[in-house]
Design a protein around this motif. Structure first.
Motif, short mmCIF file in Angstrom:
data_model
loop_
_atom_site.label_atom_id
_atom_site.label_comp_id
_atom_site.label_asym_id
_atom_site.label_seq_id
_atom_site.Cartn_x
_atom_site.Cartn_y
_atom_site.Cartn_z
N LEU A 174 13.84 -1.27 0.06
CA LEU A 174 12.97 -2.39 0.37
C LEU A 174 13.50 -3.33 2.15
O LEU A 174 13.04 -3.32 2.76
CB LEU A 174 12.28 -3.04 -0.29
CG LEU A 174 10.62 -2.23 -0.80
CD1 LEU A 174 10.43 -2.70 -1.63
CD2 LEU A 174 9.49 -2.51 0.57
N TRP A 200 1.93 -4.25 -2.04
CA TRP A 200 2.12 -2.70 -3.35
C TRP A 200 2.94 -3.41 -4.95
O TRP A 200 3.82 -3.84 -4.46
CB TRP A 200 3.16 -2.06 -1.47
CG TRP A 200 2.31 -1.35 -0.59
CD1 TRP A 200 1.44 -1.59 -0.80
CD2 TRP A 200 3.20 -2.45 0.74
NE1 TRP A 200 1.04 -0.27 0.81
CE2 TRP A 200 2.71 -1.89 1.32
CE3 TRP A 200 3.63 -3.40 1.66
CZ2 TRP A 200 1.91 -1.85 3.04
CZ3 TRP A 200 3.35 -3.80 2.56
CH2 TRP A 200 2.53 -2.78 3.62
N GLN A 201 2.67 -2.16 -5.39
CA GLN A 201 3.25 -1.89 -7.16
C GLN A 201 4.75 -0.75 -6.74
O GLN A 201 4.04 0.24 -6.12
CB GLN A 201 2.25 -1.84 -7.80
CG GLN A 201 2.68 -1.75 -9.17
CD GLN A 201 1.37 -1.83 -9.94
OE1 GLN A 201 0.56 -2.18 -9.66
NE2 GLN A 201 1.69 -1.33 -11.04
N LEU A 202 5.49 -1.41 -7.30
CA LEU A 202 6.45 -0.25 -7.31
C LEU A 202 6.53 0.61 -8.06
O LEU A 202 6.35 1.40 -8.39
CB LEU A 202 7.84 -1.31 -7.79
CG LEU A 202 8.54 -2.47 -6.13
CD1 LEU A 202 9.70 -2.54 -6.88
CD2 LEU A 202 8.61 -1.09 -5.03
N TRP A 241 14.17 -2.68 -4.72
CA TRP A 241 14.34 -3.58 -3.97
C TRP A 241 15.30 -3.32 -2.59
O TRP A 241 14.90 -3.83 -1.67
CB TRP A 241 14.85 -4.59 -4.78
CG TRP A 241 14.93 -6.17 -4.23
CD1 TRP A 241 15.48 -5.93 -2.77
CD2 TRP A 241 14.57 -7.60 -4.69
NE1 TRP A 241 15.46 -8.09 -2.49
CE2 TRP A 241 14.78 -8.05 -3.52
CE3 TRP A 241 14.28 -7.54 -5.38
CZ2 TRP A 241 14.49 -9.54 -4.30
CZ3 TRP A 241 13.91 -8.81 -5.97
CH2 TRP A 241 13.61 -9.63 -5.25
N VAL A 280 8.75 -9.80 -1.75
CA VAL A 280 9.42 -8.71 -2.91
C VAL A 280 9.23 -9.71 -3.87
O VAL A 280 10.13 -10.74 -4.22
CB VAL A 280 10.65 -8.08 -2.28
CG1 VAL A 280 10.76 -7.17 -3.18
CG2 VAL A 280 10.03 -7.50 -0.59
N CYS A 305 2.59 -8.61 0.29
CA CYS A 305 4.00 -8.80 -0.97
C CYS A 305 4.02 -7.28 -2.53
O CYS A 305 3.02 -6.49 -1.98
CB CYS A 305 2.62 -9.93 -2.03
SG CYS A 305 4.46 -10.58 -3.59
N VAL A 306 4.76 -7.26 -2.44
CA VAL A 306 5.21 -5.86 -3.06
C VAL A 306 5.91 -6.62 -4.46
O VAL A 306 6.85 -7.32 -4.61
CB VAL A 306 6.74 -5.63 -1.99
CG1 VAL A 306 6.90 -4.23 -3.60
CG2 VAL A 306 6.55 -4.76 -0.69
N ALA A 345 5.01 2.51 -4.63
CA ALA A 345 4.42 2.33 -3.39
C ALA A 345 5.58 2.80 -2.43
O ALA A 345 5.02 3.00 -1.53
CB ALA A 345 5.14 0.64 -3.67
#
Length: 613
Positions: free
Chosen positions: A86, A146-148, A83, A75, A121-122, A152
């Motif tokens: 997640l 993944w992109q916040l 966060w 992350v 990977c975020v 995401a």
């Protein structure tokens, strides 16, 4: 005193993981506000049931995407609400979030992804995604990015709609105290960062005992709901520990990604926390801002009187707590009451008006500054810990603070001072070891004790005093050993000083590299009616040099002549994380500073030698 222990106050569950508290709180108090999300200039509460539902939905999406028990997911983001979601979604599955500082270089990111064999990977935004894309060649385990900022969490929730809740619950019930919760990489002040393997049990041992011992800190006053605004990096163990404590205790938790005063102070004013955690740098900035405002409004003399009255008042309370004095005199109480409305109340108002306690760690805090905040109505509890100890190993008890120390062991922890002065720690929060690094683990974990690498001593009351770090000791050409941190911290208390780094290895004496705080410099020049200066002009300015000379001389009074700073050089640059001269937790990267400033160091000693002749 060589060893001091404090018995545990809480029995940590062996058959439970960190995510359990999310589901339990939602079942018992579904309408309780447990988090808050930023909404313009205000905040929108998230109740326990809504938070549980979002955690569950994201967990199902992760499962549908192939994330399994024991998988590692990196992350890379600033401190933000997503966060926390997640973390708990991954912990619900027995997966392991791996935090990455958002300022990490491509090389650092590649090392962490490869070392952990991360399967996903975020990231926070497109720039981070491009950084991951630039290093993913050869990372055969990496399957997802993944992109916040591209939604995401919403995408994952949609992906997992068909997954039954029971599948997540089965994973969650398989998580026990010995299950690995996360791998956190050390900041790497020396050498390559190492991955610290922390279990669910490490966090539970830490958090359960802190909540049991420091309940006064976390509880709201007069029926107020306790709340904290988290602005330190969730990539750092300190922020992560407070996140877990807040969620476990049902403390309303908000997130602020920036520590810049222009962003942080409005967030504090609107969120109105009852307690905070921070590093000394943040408190220094707050105090400087208060002093600057007083000077700009023509009340500098009144502020200084209030400042010193607060320090004397807090010192009297400290002596009283240790049966060393009667407490504040009648005259001092009257002075304190006078300044309460004029100064202290305004300082607290800037912090939201409800703040009573703060916890400070990461580096040493000035005793005098801590006393001021205590006198102004905010007790700063300084503590000490490492990534390897899941944050705090020691902390000052709220009812008996010894300012200038890092307190006593938290419950369930023992502290031992080794023969060479190194601080050793044992307790349930001590990590399992370094990922894929048995040699370093063996050198650090010794017979149930963690050798911290820090130097210190215990006083007769069991309070720990940190005096330096073994690897940072400066040895002059005359053979004198000097621990630099205490002097650096004293010099750094001057408003003009941004950072201070002592040098002197294999040199005839100790010297200092000093950087200027840009905001403080602008203010200093403005109140003296002087025009602004370029960084190069400021570094060479004789008035600034004379001002800093007084700060160095004052700091030198605390040490012997052999340990004192004999010369200093003002640099036209600052030490920053972006330049590679500070760690993400704002510690000095000494080797990097020595390399980057080699010419300045040589010139400093050359100038001193010429002056001597």
């Amino acid at each position: 005193m060589r060893e001091f222990s404090v018995p545990a106050l809480a029995r940590c569950p062996k058959a439970e993981g960190l995510a359990e508290s999310v589901y339990r709180t939602a079942q018992e108090t579904p309408d309780k506000a447990v988090l808050a999300r930023r909404n313009g200039d205000g905040w929108v509460d998230v109740d326990a049931a809504a938070f549980r539902d979002q955690v569950l939905a994201v967990a199902k999406g992760l499962l549908q995407s192939g994330i399994r028990f024991g998988d590692r997911v990196a992350v890379m983001a600033r401190t933000r609400y997503e966060w926390t979601v997640l973390d708990y979604a991954l912990w619900s599955l027995g997966a392991q979030p791996v935090p990455v500082y958002p300022t990490s270089s491509a090389e650092q990111l590649r090392w962490i992804l490869a070392d952990t064999r991360a399967v996903a990977c975020v990231v926070e935004h497109e720039d981070h995604a491009m950084t991951v894309g630039s290093v993913c060649d050869g990372l055969t385990d990496l399957q997802h990015i993944w992109q916040l900022d591209a939604g995401a969490l919403e995408q994952l929730a949609l992906t997992g709609q068909a997954v039954p809740d029971e599948v997540v619950n089965q994973h969650r019930q398989a998580v026990v105290a010995e299950t690995v919760a996360t791998v956190i990489y050390t900041s790497g002040t020396t050498g390559r960062p190492k991955g610290c393997v922390l279990t669910h049990g490490n966090f539970l041992a830490e958090v359960e005992n802190i909540l049991a011992r420091y309940g006064e800190v976390f509880d709201g006053r007069g029926g107020e709901e306790p709340a904290t605004l988290l602005f330190l990096p969730l990539a750092h163990v300190f922020g992560r520990m407070i996140q877990v404590a807040a969620v476990r205790a049902g403390i309303r938790l908000g997130h602020e990604p920036s520590t810049a005063p222009a962003d942080l102070l409005p967030a504090l004013a609107s969120f109105r926390p009852t307690f905070l955690l921070a590093v000394p740098y943040v408190f220094e900035k707050m105090l400087r801002r208060a002093r600057q405002r007083a000077e700009e409004s023509g009340r500098a003399a009144a502020f200084e009187k209030a400042y010193h009255a607060a320090v004397r008042y807090a010192e009297a309370l400290e002596r009283q707590a240790f049966d060393e004095g009667p407490g504040p005199s009648a005259t001092l109480r009257m002075q304190h009451q006078l300044y309460e409305s004029l100064v202290y109340g305004k300082v607290r108002a800037v912090l939201g008006g409800r703040l009573r306690y703060a916890m400070s760690g990461g580096s040493a805090m000035s005793r005098e500054q801590a006393l001021f905040f205590r006198g102004a109505g905010v007790t700063v509890l300084e503590g000490y810990g490492l990534t390897e100890t899941t944050a705090a190993a020691t902390a000052n008890p709220p009812e008996r603070v010894r300012f200038g120390t890092v307190g006593t062991p938290i419950p369930g922890t023992s502290v031992l001072i080794a023969e060479d002065g190194e601080v050793w720690v044992s307790g349930g929060q001590v990590f399992r070891g370094y990922l894929h690094d048995a040699d370093s683990t063996g050198r650090t974990l010794r017979g149930g004790w963690l050798a911290t690498g820090d130097l210190g001593h215990l006083d007769r009351n069991g309070y720990l005093h940190i005096t330096g770090r073994k690897k940072e000791i400066i040895v002059t050409s005359g053979g004198k050993s000097v621990a630099p941190v205490a002097l650096e911290d004293r010099i750094r208390t001057h408003p003009l000083v941004g950072h201070c780094a002592l040098v002197g290895d294999d040199r005839p004496f100790v010297a200092a590299l000093i950087t200027l705080d840009a905001e403080a410099l602008d203010h200093w020049l403005r109140v003296r009616g002087r025009p602004s200066l370029t960084p190069q002009e400021a570094a060479a300015d004789p008035d600034i040099h004379a001002e800093l000379q007084r700060a160095v001389l004052a700091a030198n009074t605390a040490v012997s002549r052999a340990e004192s700073v004999r010369a200093f050089r003002v640099l036209p640059i600052d030490f920053t994380e972006e330049s590679g001269l500070l760690t993400p937790s704002l510690k000095l990267r000494r080797r990097a500073i020595t390399r980057a400033c080699a010419a300045d160091i040589d010139a400093l000693y050359s100038d001193a030698a010429s002056a001597a002749h």
